[in-house]
Motif scaffolding. Structure first.
Motif, PDB file in Angstrom:
ATOM      1  N   GLN A  97     -31.597   7.810  35.711  1.00 20.03           N
ATOM      2  CA  GLN A  97     -32.184   8.583  34.384  1.00 20.03           C
ATOM      3  C   GLN A  97     -31.644   9.919  35.106  1.00 20.03           C
ATOM      4  O   GLN A  97     -30.498  10.243  33.533  1.00 20.03           O
ATOM      5  CB  GLN A  97     -33.757   8.261  34.147  1.00 20.03           C
ATOM      6  CG  GLN A  97     -33.424   9.220  32.978  1.00 20.03           C
ATOM      7  CD  GLN A  97     -33.680   8.350  31.722  1.00 20.03           C
ATOM      8  OE1 GLN A  97     -31.822   7.320  31.433  1.00 20.03           O
ATOM      9  NE2 GLN A  97     -33.198   9.099  30.445  1.00 20.03           N
ATOM     10  N   GLU A 132     -46.365  14.562  38.938  1.00 18.88           N
ATOM     11  CA  GLU A 132     -47.341  15.760  39.561  1.00 18.88           C
ATOM     12  C   GLU A 132     -47.684  16.419  40.818  1.00 18.88           C
ATOM     13  O   GLU A 132     -47.483  17.788  40.258  1.00 18.88           O
ATOM     14  CB  GLU A 132     -49.023  14.543  39.653  1.00 18.88           C
ATOM     15  CG  GLU A 132     -50.654  16.127  39.424  1.00 18.88           C
ATOM     16  CD  GLU A 132     -51.310  14.955  39.467  1.00 18.88           C
ATOM     17  OE1 GLU A 132     -52.537  15.689  39.089  1.00 18.88           O
ATOM     18  OE2 GLU A 132     -51.475  14.122  38.812  1.00 18.88           O
ATOM     19  N   ILE A 192     -38.877  11.140  30.719  1.00 21.00           N
ATOM     20  CA  ILE A 192     -39.528  11.338  31.862  1.00 21.00           C
ATOM     21  C   ILE A 192     -39.921   8.969  31.327  1.00 21.00           C
ATOM     22  O   ILE A 192     -39.670   7.943  32.030  1.00 21.00           O
ATOM     23  CB  ILE A 192     -41.163  11.438  31.199  1.00 21.00           C
ATOM     24  CG1 ILE A 192     -40.500  12.665  32.185  1.00 21.00           C
ATOM     25  CG2 ILE A 192     -41.595  10.255  33.089  1.00 21.00           C
ATOM     26  CD1 ILE A 192     -39.777  12.761  34.306  1.00 21.00           C
ATOM     27  N   ASP A 193     -39.823   8.745  30.216  1.00 20.90           N
ATOM     28  CA  ASP A 193     -39.855   7.711  30.178  1.00 20.90           C
ATOM     29  C   ASP A 193     -38.874   6.411  29.770  1.00 20.90           C
ATOM     30  O   ASP A 193     -39.709   5.377  30.008  1.00 20.90           O
ATOM     31  CB  ASP A 193     -40.603   7.011  28.283  1.00 20.90           C
ATOM     32  CG  ASP A 193     -42.208   8.115  27.606  1.00 20.90           C
ATOM     33  OD1 ASP A 193     -42.395   8.398  28.593  1.00 20.90           O
ATOM     34  OD2 ASP A 193     -42.100   8.494  26.212  1.00 20.90           O
ATOM     35  N   ASP A 223     -45.586   8.876  38.703  1.00 15.16           N
ATOM     36  CA  ASP A 223     -46.925   9.728  37.770  1.00 15.16           C
ATOM     37  C   ASP A 223     -46.993  10.452  39.245  1.00 15.16           C
ATOM     38  O   ASP A 223     -47.153  12.047  38.352  1.00 15.16           O
ATOM     39  CB  ASP A 223     -47.755   9.080  37.285  1.00 15.16           C
ATOM     40  CG  ASP A 223     -47.254   8.569  35.869  1.00 15.16           C
ATOM     41  OD1 ASP A 223     -46.289   8.639  35.813  1.00 15.16           O
ATOM     42  OD2 ASP A 223     -48.016   7.678  35.488  1.00 15.16           O
ATOM     43  N   GLN A 229     -41.722  17.742  31.682  1.00 15.26           N
ATOM     44  CA  GLN A 229     -42.518  17.066  30.846  1.00 15.26           C
ATOM     45  C   GLN A 229     -42.154  16.332  29.660  1.00 15.26           C
ATOM     46  O   GLN A 229     -42.270  16.186  28.258  1.00 15.26           O
ATOM     47  CB  GLN A 229     -43.166  18.649  30.199  1.00 15.26           C
ATOM     48  CG  GLN A 229     -43.741  19.445  31.207  1.00 15.26           C
ATOM     49  CD  GLN A 229     -44.331  20.825  30.899  1.00 15.26           C
ATOM     50  OE1 GLN A 229     -44.356  21.288  29.657  1.00 15.26           O
ATOM     51  NE2 GLN A 229     -45.512  20.913  31.559  1.00 15.26           N
ATOM     52  N   ASP A 230     -41.024  16.474  29.223  1.00 12.99           N
ATOM     53  CA  ASP A 230     -40.320  15.686  28.943  1.00 12.99           C
ATOM     54  C   ASP A 230     -39.464  14.196  28.859  1.00 12.99           C
ATOM     55  O   ASP A 230     -38.967  13.666  29.541  1.00 12.99           O
ATOM     56  CB  ASP A 230     -38.122  16.338  28.968  1.00 12.99           C
ATOM     57  CG  ASP A 230     -37.233  15.689  27.902  1.00 12.99           C
ATOM     58  OD1 ASP A 230     -37.627  15.096  27.107  1.00 12.99           O
ATOM     59  OD2 ASP A 230     -36.524  16.494  27.709  1.00 12.99           O
ATOM     60  N   ALA A 231     -40.822  14.105  27.515  1.00 14.48           N
ATOM     61  CA  ALA A 231     -40.984  12.057  27.346  1.00 14.48           C
ATOM     62  C   ALA A 231     -39.160  12.148  26.958  1.00 14.48           C
ATOM     63  O   ALA A 231     -39.436  10.697  27.742  1.00 14.48           O
ATOM     64  CB  ALA A 231     -41.645  11.808  26.310  1.00 14.48           C
ATOM     65  N   SER A 232     -37.915  12.309  26.759  1.00 13.72           N
ATOM     66  CA  SER A 232     -37.351  11.934  26.403  1.00 13.72           C
ATOM     67  C   SER A 232     -36.332  11.486  27.558  1.00 13.72           C
ATOM     68  O   SER A 232     -36.041  10.402  28.140  1.00 13.72           O
ATOM     69  CB  SER A 232     -35.653  12.769  25.823  1.00 13.72           C
ATOM     70  OG  SER A 232     -35.664  13.979  26.564  1.00 13.72           O
ATOM     71  N   ARG A 238     -39.988   4.901  33.297  1.00 16.23           N
ATOM     72  CA  ARG A 238     -41.145   4.427  33.293  1.00 16.23           C
ATOM     73  C   ARG A 238     -40.289   2.664  32.980  1.00 16.23           C
ATOM     74  O   ARG A 238     -40.925   1.465  32.863  1.00 16.23           O
ATOM     75  CB  ARG A 238     -42.391   4.573  32.174  1.00 16.23           C
ATOM     76  CG  ARG A 238     -42.920   6.123  32.974  1.00 16.23           C
ATOM     77  CD  ARG A 238     -43.624   6.190  32.941  1.00 16.23           C
ATOM     78  NE  ARG A 238     -44.658   7.492  32.975  1.00 16.23           N
ATOM     79  CZ  ARG A 238     -45.021   8.528  32.009  1.00 16.23           C
ATOM     80  NH1 ARG A 238     -43.817   8.857  31.238  1.00 16.23           N
ATOM     81  NH2 ARG A 238     -45.552   9.081  33.143  1.00 16.23           N
TER      82      ARG A 238
END
Length: 310
Positions: free
Chosen positions: A109, A50, A88-89, A46, A83-86, A92
């Protein structure tokens, strides 16, 4: 002599010295973490996201000022990816579920996303793979995986030749040294084309194998209008292109005969002619070319040129 055909994306002719950029394949060694390190590793990820986003905001603002909104869109695309959750998630999830280190999880990824883009038939998507690689390298830098490297050994009057160029590489070149661009990949809408046009550099893309055929120090001609690159030109070809450059310069100088004429339309409407500058000395150029003042003064250069407040 060898002639290479490509797609001309930024007009102009330049005769210079080849500088071939090696394409360093990005490889990240897989590293496992202990279960108790998961939260710490996600925080590392994270923090890197940032930091990368902050850099992109600064670069986008600089690109808008120097090169215009079209070139700046490239870095807006990068920021949207972060910012794309698909995207970054799942990184994680790899850290949490498979105990992969943040560097390797991000690498896997991003490579999966790049592979999906490469598989699309539309070139508008396939040309985005270099943007993904560029963003990954930025993220890995903030994770401590790679270091940004400046090109210190580039000769004057350089024609940069590469398999492809990332947006950060293109916008970061020393404009006093780099005078033309040639890439194996890319198209009319690629970031190399956009930035080259904004910088006024002759550029030819989609040459397929220029980076393999050229060597550092080769004499090279770049014809950005015809989409042609000539390696090891013979004297006859050099002379023909030198005359082409002279004709362009003669045309440019002929426009100078109009400098002292008033900028007034046939119906009497006065048009104010202003010039955009980066350095104070360019004010003389505006006056010499019939301008009446400064339209845009990019004052950040006053600060970038020195260590103290101007």
């Amino acid at each position: 002599m060898q002639s290479i055909e490509g797609v001309g994306v930024s007009p102009g002719i330049f005769i210079g010295v080849a500088y071939v950029m090696d394409e360093a394949a990005l490889r990240v060694q897989r590293r496992k973490i202990a279960p108790h390190e998961v939260d710490q590793e996600i925080r590392r990820l994270d923090d890197a996201i940032e930091a990368s986003a902050g850099e992109l905001r600064d670069i986008k603002q600089e690109a808008e000022t120097e090169l215009g909104p079209e070139a700046a869109k490239i870095f807006g695309f990068h920021a949207l990816l972060l910012q794309d959750a698909s995207l970054i998630d799942p990184i994680r999830a790899l850290i949490r579920d498979r105990l992969d280190a943040a560097e390797y999880a991000a690498y896997k990824q991003f490579q999966a996303l790049a592979d999906r883009f490469r598989g699309m038939p539309d070139s508008a998507f396939t040309t985005k793979t270099d943007d993904i690689d560029d963003l990954l390298e930025r993220l890995l830098t903030h994770l401590g995986q790679t270091e940004s490297s400046a090109i210190d050994d580039m000769p004057p009057e350089a024609v940069v030749i590469a398999r492809d160029l990332t947006p950060s590489e293109t916008i970061g070149f020393d404009h006093d040294r780099v005078r033309a661009l040639v890439t194996d990949l890319g198209g009319r809408t690629s970031h190399t084309a956009i930035v080259a046009r904004a910088m006024g550099l002759p550029a030819v893309v989609a040459t397929s194998d220029a980076s393999e055929l050229a060597h550092d120090g080769d004499t090279i001609i770049v014809d950005g209008a015809r989409g042609r690159v000539i390696l090891h030109p013979d004297e006859e070809t050099l002379e023909r292109y030198r005359k082409g450059i002279e004709r362009q310069e003669t045309y440019r100088l002929s426009l100078g005969e109009l400098n002292d004429l008033p900028a007034v339309t046939n119906d009497g409407q006065v048009v104010e002619l202003l010039g955009n500058i980066e350095f104070p000395t360019e004010a003389d150029t505006i006056v010499a070319n019939g301008g009446g003042g400064v339209g845009l003064y990019r004052t950040e250069y006053l600060y970038l040129e020195r260590r103290t407040t101007p």
